[in-house]
Design a protein around this motif. Structure first.
Motif, PDB file in Angstrom:
ATOM      1  N   ILE A 171       0.823  -1.205   0.000  1.00 44.96           N
ATOM      2  CA  ILE A 171       0.000   0.000   0.000  1.00 44.96           C
ATOM      3  C   ILE A 171       0.861   1.261   0.000  1.00 44.96           C
ATOM      4  O   ILE A 171       0.513   2.267  -0.602  1.00 44.96           O
ATOM      5  N   ILE A 172       2.009   1.220   0.674  1.00 45.83           N
ATOM      6  CA  ILE A 172       2.832   2.417   0.803  1.00 45.83           C
ATOM      7  C   ILE A 172       3.705   2.656  -0.423  1.00 45.83           C
ATOM      8  O   ILE A 172       4.370   3.683  -0.507  1.00 45.83           O
ATOM      9  N   HIS A 173       3.732   1.738  -1.376  1.00 40.83           N
ATOM     10  CA  HIS A 173       4.575   1.883  -2.558  1.00 40.83           C
ATOM     11  C   HIS A 173       3.788   2.446  -3.730  1.00 40.83           C
ATOM     12  O   HIS A 173       2.574   2.272  -3.837  1.00 40.83           O
ATOM     13  N   ASP A 174       4.517   3.102  -4.609  1.00 32.34           N
ATOM     14  CA  ASP A 174       3.932   3.595  -5.852  1.00 32.34           C
ATOM     15  C   ASP A 174       3.689   2.400  -6.765  1.00 32.34           C
ATOM     16  O   ASP A 174       4.634   1.687  -7.133  1.00 32.34           O
ATOM     17  N   ALA A 175       2.449   2.189  -7.164  1.00 26.18           N
ATOM     18  CA  ALA A 175       2.087   1.018  -7.979  1.00 26.18           C
ATOM     19  C   ALA A 175       2.771   1.015  -9.339  1.00 26.18           C
ATOM     20  O   ALA A 175       2.859  -0.027  -9.987  1.00 26.18           O
ATOM     21  N   LYS A 176       3.276   2.179  -9.789  1.00 31.41           N
ATOM     22  CA  LYS A 176       3.959   2.238 -11.079  1.00 31.41           C
ATOM     23  C   LYS A 176       5.398   1.738 -10.989  1.00 31.41           C
ATOM     24  O   LYS A 176       6.013   1.422 -12.002  1.00 31.41           O
ATOM     25  N   LEU A 177       5.909   1.676  -9.782  1.00 31.82           N
ATOM     26  CA  LEU A 177       7.329   1.375  -9.602  1.00 31.82           C
ATOM     27  C   LEU A 177       7.617  -0.026  -9.098  1.00 31.82           C
ATOM     28  O   LEU A 177       8.747  -0.488  -9.185  1.00 31.82           O
ATOM     29  N   CYS A 178       6.607  -0.700  -8.550  1.00 32.35           N
ATOM     30  CA  CYS A 178       6.881  -2.010  -7.970  1.00 32.35           C
ATOM     31  C   CYS A 178       5.661  -2.923  -8.053  1.00 32.35           C
ATOM     32  O   CYS A 178       4.550  -2.484  -8.298  1.00 32.35           O
ATOM     33  N   THR A 179       5.934  -4.194  -7.825  1.00 27.72           N
ATOM     34  CA  THR A 179       4.866  -5.186  -7.769  1.00 27.72           C
ATOM     35  C   THR A 179       4.736  -5.656  -6.323  1.00 27.72           C
ATOM     36  O   THR A 179       5.479  -5.193  -5.441  1.00 27.72           O
ATOM     37  N   SER A 180       3.855  -6.590  -6.085  1.00 27.37           N
ATOM     38  CA  SER A 180       3.633  -7.037  -4.701  1.00 27.37           C
ATOM     39  C   SER A 180       4.818  -7.798  -4.123  1.00 27.37           C
ATOM     40  O   SER A 180       4.992  -7.844  -2.905  1.00 27.37           O
ATOM     41  N   HIS A 181       5.661  -8.413  -5.005  1.00 26.93           N
ATOM     42  CA  HIS A 181       6.695  -9.308  -4.488  1.00 26.93           C
ATOM     43  C   HIS A 181       8.107  -9.039  -5.021  1.00 26.93           C
ATOM     44  O   HIS A 181       9.026  -9.792  -4.694  1.00 26.93           O
ATOM     45  N   ASP A 182       8.322  -7.994  -5.807  1.00 20.84           N
ATOM     46  CA  ASP A 182       9.679  -7.827  -6.355  1.00 20.84           C
ATOM     47  C   ASP A 182      10.675  -7.411  -5.268  1.00 20.84           C
ATOM     48  O   ASP A 182      11.831  -7.835  -5.277  1.00 20.84           O
ATOM     49  N   PHE A 183      10.230  -6.613  -4.277  1.00 18.74           N
ATOM     50  CA  PHE A 183      11.141  -6.234  -3.194  1.00 18.74           C
ATOM     51  C   PHE A 183      11.422  -7.430  -2.279  1.00 18.74           C
ATOM     52  O   PHE A 183      12.553  -7.610  -1.807  1.00 18.74           O
ATOM     53  N   LEU A 184      10.415  -8.255  -2.048  1.00 23.96           N
ATOM     54  CA  LEU A 184      10.616  -9.457  -1.238  1.00 23.96           C
ATOM     55  C   LEU A 184      11.626 -10.379  -1.900  1.00 23.96           C
ATOM     56  O   LEU A 184      12.493 -10.950  -1.227  1.00 23.96           O
ATOM     57  N   LEU A 185      11.549 -10.501  -3.208  1.00 21.31           N
ATOM     58  CA  LEU A 185      12.519 -11.321  -3.931  1.00 21.31           C
ATOM     59  C   LEU A 185      13.919 -10.726  -3.791  1.00 21.31           C
ATOM     60  O   LEU A 185      14.899 -11.463  -3.633  1.00 21.31           O
ATOM     61  N   ALA A 186      14.019  -9.398  -3.844  1.00 25.42           N
ATOM     62  CA  ALA A 186      15.317  -8.739  -3.664  1.00 25.42           C
ATOM     63  C   ALA A 186      15.892  -9.067  -2.285  1.00 25.42           C
ATOM     64  O   ALA A 186      17.100  -9.315  -2.142  1.00 25.42           O
ATOM     65  N   GLU A 187      15.020  -9.089  -1.275  1.00 25.23           N
ATOM     66  CA  GLU A 187      15.476  -9.432   0.078  1.00 25.23           C
ATOM     67  C   GLU A 187      15.967 -10.875   0.138  1.00 25.23           C
ATOM     68  O   GLU A 187      16.980 -11.173   0.788  1.00 25.23           O
ATOM     69  N   VAL A 188      15.254 -11.772  -0.523  1.00 28.28           N
ATOM     70  CA  VAL A 188      15.669 -13.182  -0.546  1.00 28.28           C
ATOM     71  C   VAL A 188      17.067 -13.313  -1.153  1.00 28.28           C
ATOM     72  O   VAL A 188      17.941 -13.998  -0.598  1.00 28.28           O
ATOM     73  N   ILE A 189      17.298 -12.643  -2.269  1.00 29.22           N
ATOM     74  CA  ILE A 189      18.604 -12.692  -2.945  1.00 29.22           C
ATOM     75  C   ILE A 189      19.684 -12.074  -2.055  1.00 29.22           C
ATOM     76  O   ILE A 189      20.778 -12.631  -1.893  1.00 29.22           O
ATOM     77  N   ALA A 190      19.367 -10.910  -1.469  1.00 25.08           N
ATOM     78  CA  ALA A 190      20.337 -10.196  -0.635  1.00 25.08           C
ATOM     79  C   ALA A 190      20.728 -10.994   0.599  1.00 25.08           C
ATOM     80  O   ALA A 190      21.916 -11.093   0.939  1.00 25.08           O
ATOM     81  N   PHE A 191      19.733 -11.585   1.266  1.00 26.15           N
ATOM     82  CA  PHE A 191      20.019 -12.314   2.502  1.00 26.15           C
ATOM     83  C   PHE A 191      20.764 -13.624   2.237  1.00 26.15           C
ATOM     84  O   PHE A 191      21.499 -14.109   3.095  1.00 26.15           O
ATOM     85  N   GLU A 192      20.566 -14.172   1.050  1.00 28.98           N
ATOM     86  CA  GLU A 192      21.339 -15.361   0.683  1.00 28.98           C
ATOM     87  C   GLU A 192      22.816 -14.997   0.526  1.00 28.98           C
ATOM     88  O   GLU A 192      23.702 -15.715   0.993  1.00 28.98           O
ATOM     89  N   LEU A 193      23.080 -13.859  -0.124  1.00 28.86           N
ATOM     90  CA  LEU A 193      24.454 -13.362  -0.260  1.00 28.86           C
ATOM     91  C   LEU A 193      25.045 -13.013   1.103  1.00 28.86           C
ATOM     92  O   LEU A 193      26.207 -13.313   1.386  1.00 28.86           O
TER      93      LEU A 193
END
Length: 279
Positions: free
Chosen positions: A148-170
């Protein structure tokens, strides 16, 4: 570089990243430079996304599932590295616990998001349109409230969560390597001090020197324990200083004259050497 990212390629981004990595050796400086670089890239992508229309759903999915998360993941990773280094304890014995605490947080994240991680790791695609496209209306039960707090034009429901998954694995891999290095360092310190040198002066002289070095805070910025320093000297110079060096230090304090007798001798010997070298 931005053009290639827009065209669903991370080649130039990774190339620029590697240049920074190879330019700076200091971890803090490296992290800072990379964070500034990625934030600039994301700013340009943000401006582009506000007006861009993807030609197909698959093109949009590819961008929000493969391109953007990998860029954001690097930003998260290096910000975490900067935070870890900034809060790293001076005491070596506490550093492993510091890293393990962060690993616990990462594991909690894994447990909380295990179903989504399973979806990503299994290369599933059946929810891709739901997770990685910017539709106005989606299944209200699957939507994350944080969206809700994100601009709908800039992100999807799960792209940031996926970024966190990748980052935390590294990050987990990085931390595990740091812990391994610390354990190896401790092993070398504790078990592999080999020397043919023998301390041939009085034991109390060495204890006087050890206390002087400890009080001068020359080891680990003053965080090293007196017993740890004593143990290293014992192994290095093949001498047993006994279990109670505190008792010996009390004897030093109770001397009626020249309480720092050995240190005075050392100073005199060095000054004599310097004087003779000038002759």
């Amino acid at each position: 570089m931005i053009t290639s990212i827009k065209n669903n390629s991370l080649v130039d981004f990774e190339h620029e990243l590697s240049l920074i990595l190879n330019t700076y050796s200091n971890d803090v400086e490296k992290a800072k430079k990379i964070i500034i670089f990625i934030e600039d890239v994301l700013k340009q992508l943000t401006d582009w996304l506000k007006h861009h229309v993807f030609k197909t759903i698959q093109e949009e999915i590819k961008f929000f599932k493969e391109i953007k998360p990998n860029i954001v993941a690097k930003l998260i990773f290096y910000k975490e590295i900067l935070s870890l280094v900034a809060s790293l304890p001076l005491d070596k014995s506490k550093r492993i616990k510091h890293f393990e605490k962060k690993l616990d947080i990462i594991n909690q994240f894994y447990r909380k998001n295990r179903e989504f991680i399973k979806y990503i790791k299994s290369h599933s695609t059946h929810f891709d349109e739901l997770y990685f496209t910017r539709k106005k209306y989606k299944d209200i039960f699957l939507n994350d409230c944080a969206v809700i707090i994100h601009d709908a034009k800039l992100c999807t429901s799960h792209d940031f969560l996926l970024a966190e998954v990748i980052a935390f694995e590294l990050l987990a891999l990085h931390i595990e390597n740091r812990i391994d290095n610390l354990n190896q360092s401790c092993a070398i310190t504790n078990n592999q001090i080999k020397s043919n040198l023998h301390w041939t002066a009085k034991k109390v002289d060495l204890i006087e020197l050890i206390y002087a070095l400890h009080e001068a805070k020359v080891f680990d910025n003053g965080q090293a324990d007196i017993k740890e320093i004593t143990h290293v000297f014992e192994k290095a110079f093949q001498i047993d200083l006994g279990d109670n060096i505190t008792r010996s230090f009390i004897d030093i304090k109770n001397r009626k004259t020249d309480q720092t007798r050995f240190l005075i001798q050392l100073q005199a010997a060095l000054e004599s050497k310097i004087e003779n070298d000038y002759k």
